[in-house]
Design a protein around this motif. Sequence first.
Motif, PDB file in Angstrom:
ATOM      1  N   ARG A 177       0.406  -1.311   0.478  1.00 48.15           N
ATOM      2  CA  ARG A 177      -0.267   0.705   0.273  1.00 48.15           C
ATOM      3  C   ARG A 177       1.072   1.210  -0.094  1.00 48.15           C
ATOM      4  NH1 ARG A 177      -1.614   4.067   3.267  1.00 48.15           N
ATOM      5  NH2 ARG A 177      -0.833   3.288   5.562  1.00 48.15           N
ATOM      6  N   THR A 178       2.219   1.101   0.647  1.00 44.11           N
ATOM      7  CA  THR A 178       2.966   2.903   1.232  1.00 44.11           C
ATOM      8  C   THR A 178       3.938   2.515   0.311  1.00 44.11           C
ATOM      9  OG1 THR A 178       4.359   2.028   2.603  1.00 44.11           O
ATOM     10  CG2 THR A 178       2.446   3.254   2.916  1.00 44.11           C
ATOM     11  N   PHE A 179       4.583   1.572  -0.954  1.00 48.02           N
ATOM     12  CA  PHE A 179       5.851   1.311  -1.357  1.00 48.02           C
ATOM     13  C   PHE A 179       5.240   1.868  -2.858  1.00 48.02           C
ATOM     14  CE2 PHE A 179       8.681  -1.473   1.660  1.00 48.02           C
ATOM     15  CZ  PHE A 179       8.492  -0.677   2.632  1.00 48.02           C
ATOM     16  N   VAL A 189      -0.431   0.428  -8.922  1.00 49.35           N
ATOM     17  CA  VAL A 189       1.412  -0.105  -8.556  1.00 49.35           C
ATOM     18  C   VAL A 189       1.986  -0.557  -9.450  1.00 49.35           C
ATOM     19  CG1 VAL A 189       1.205  -2.650  -7.830  1.00 49.35           C
ATOM     20  CG2 VAL A 189      -1.657  -1.616  -7.288  1.00 49.35           C
ATOM     21  N   ARG A 190       2.637  -0.436  -8.955  1.00 45.76           N
ATOM     22  CA  ARG A 190       4.308  -0.329  -9.685  1.00 45.76           C
ATOM     23  C   ARG A 190       4.246  -1.758  -9.650  1.00 45.76           C
ATOM     24  NH1 ARG A 190       7.610   5.135  -7.461  1.00 45.76           N
ATOM     25  NH2 ARG A 190       7.308   3.892  -5.852  1.00 45.76           N
ATOM     26  N   GLU A 191       4.785  -2.650 -10.924  1.00 52.62           N
ATOM     27  CA  GLU A 191       4.398  -3.559 -10.383  1.00 52.62           C
ATOM     28  C   GLU A 191       6.319  -4.427 -10.260  1.00 52.62           C
ATOM     29  OE1 GLU A 191       2.901  -2.154 -13.452  1.00 52.62           O
ATOM     30  OE2 GLU A 191       1.624  -3.945 -14.486  1.00 52.62           O
ATOM     31  N   GLU A 192       7.188  -3.456 -10.368  1.00 52.36           N
ATOM     32  CA  GLU A 192       8.765  -3.170 -10.424  1.00 52.36           C
ATOM     33  C   GLU A 192       8.335  -3.481  -8.604  1.00 52.36           C
ATOM     34  OE1 GLU A 192       7.360  -1.675 -12.364  1.00 52.36           O
ATOM     35  OE2 GLU A 192       8.672   0.168 -12.511  1.00 52.36           O
ATOM     36  N   ILE A 193       8.353  -2.482  -8.395  1.00 48.92           N
ATOM     37  CA  ILE A 193       8.349  -2.471  -7.230  1.00 48.92           C
ATOM     38  C   ILE A 193       7.573  -3.690  -5.416  1.00 48.92           C
ATOM     39  CG2 ILE A 193       7.477  -0.919  -4.584  1.00 48.92           C
ATOM     40  CD1 ILE A 193       9.387   0.750  -6.404  1.00 48.92           C
ATOM     41  N   ALA A 211      -8.213   4.455  -5.108  1.00 50.22           N
ATOM     42  CA  ALA A 211      -7.911   4.316  -6.451  1.00 50.22           C
ATOM     43  C   ALA A 211      -7.068   2.758  -6.540  1.00 50.22           C
ATOM     44  CB  ALA A 211      -7.324   5.678  -6.939  1.00 50.22           C
ATOM     45  N   LEU A 212      -6.350   3.177  -5.727  1.00 54.95           N
ATOM     46  CA  LEU A 212      -4.714   2.305  -6.136  1.00 54.95           C
ATOM     47  C   LEU A 212      -5.766   1.091  -5.575  1.00 54.95           C
ATOM     48  CD1 LEU A 212      -1.566   1.649  -5.144  1.00 54.95           C
ATOM     49  CD2 LEU A 212      -1.828   1.877  -3.073  1.00 54.95           C
ATOM     50  N   TYR A 213      -6.375   0.576  -4.222  1.00 55.99           N
ATOM     51  CA  TYR A 213      -6.845  -0.552  -4.598  1.00 55.99           C
ATOM     52  C   TYR A 213      -7.699  -1.536  -5.463  1.00 55.99           C
ATOM     53  CZ  TYR A 213     -11.299  -3.605  -3.171  1.00 55.99           C
ATOM     54  OH  TYR A 213     -11.261  -5.146  -2.825  1.00 55.99           O
TER      55      TYR A 213
END
Length: 382
Positions: A272-274, A290-294, A361-363
């Motif tokens: 959630r926070t990274f 969501v940055r998949e690589e992160i 939005a992130l969810y």
Amino acid sequence: MNYITDELTTSTPVQMQIKSEFPMKSNPVAAHLSECFGLNKVDVSLKPIGNGHINTTMLLKTDEHALVVQKLNTDVFPHPEQLVENARLIEQHLTEKHQKGEYDLDIIRHVPTIKNDFLVEYDHGVWRALEFIGGSYSEDVVATISQAQTAANAFGQFALALQDFEADQLHHVIPNFHNLAMRFDAFKKVVEHDPASRVALCQSDIDFCLNQHALVDELKELEGKIPLRPCHNDTKINNMLFCKQSDDAKAVIDLDTCMPGYWLFDFGDMVRTFCSPEQEDSTNLNNVRVREEIFAAIVKGYVEPLKEVITDAEKESFWLGTKVMTFMIGLRFLTDFIDGDNYFATKHAHHNLERARNQFALYRDILAKEHTLKAILEINKG
Ligand code: ADP
Ligand code: GN1
Ligand code: MG
């Protein structure tokens, strides 16, 4: 990046190093705290640090010493003495691990007053002091893949070090903290009462939340299948200190919510926070994603220290953790908005609503990327 000026020197007046928002002469809080914690009272400065939503965190600094002082939010933590007891037990445990060469990170430690107490009542509040960890910085948004992996790995080391800690010793400082069913109950109640007349401002957000209720059952289904572990319960990226010189992880901080839980909570809170390139309260929702690589870096970093002890069911539960933690904090922000902003610190009237919309939005992006994110988890299962 949150850098804190921490060069301690006797040659330059402290007031010139730090532009204090609370100049000493007009600040009785700084005077009182420096006296209680045995600092020189003459050249002391007090300056807010960090972006926490609950406590008031400040740097109390003289030419020679620096302490992090926090005014604890006693509405959220009605028993501050229990907070301190929990944190000191963890300090002790980590110190023993460190002495055995089993924990390399710095340990955040409480500092006693000159009368050997850990809490100071002043200014209608309760204060405590922590050793300042110099040469460090924190982040509110993850900057690089390697930073994500480094931080996740450090949270993994922390989890591993606490693995044999008797979590029953910990007070439940906030009961049901990550109990989604209870969070839904609180949400429904506040919607029903509408104490600040804000329901009309967010009806579509409310409907969206009510439609996610199935997550409660998904979590319930896991009961008994995954172990309860000592958890950090607030693995936000800004609860990690990095070394200024090397960018390595330096210390896991903010141990206030360490309580028994599931590792999926800590995993999910990292996601959630990274993962988002935007701050938690950004209104630039088009870029919240969501940055998949992160995400992949978190999985890799977190699982590596835990590989001997983590179960397959726990690894599988990380998908649910990703969804639950992102949704739950959105639900908590929305609940607080409707309630009239009584829990989280806010800077303006719609702050909690903006935070909630950001998290939703992130969810939504997490749900849209289910296939990819599950595949990343699968690769790291073996
Ligand atoms: P909050 O409860 O307000 O979130 P934290 O304990 O997370 O409080 O501290 C807020 C910020 O202060 C951190 O993100 C970090 O930047 C800084 N900080 C906290 N403790 C220390 C410490 N011991 N040494 C150096 N910086 C610290
Ligand atoms: C609060 O104190 P801080 O800012 O590290 C909250 C967390 C939330 C977070 C959202 C005790 O953490 O649970 O996830 O805000 N802490 C408490 O940013 O409620
Ligand atoms: Mg914090």
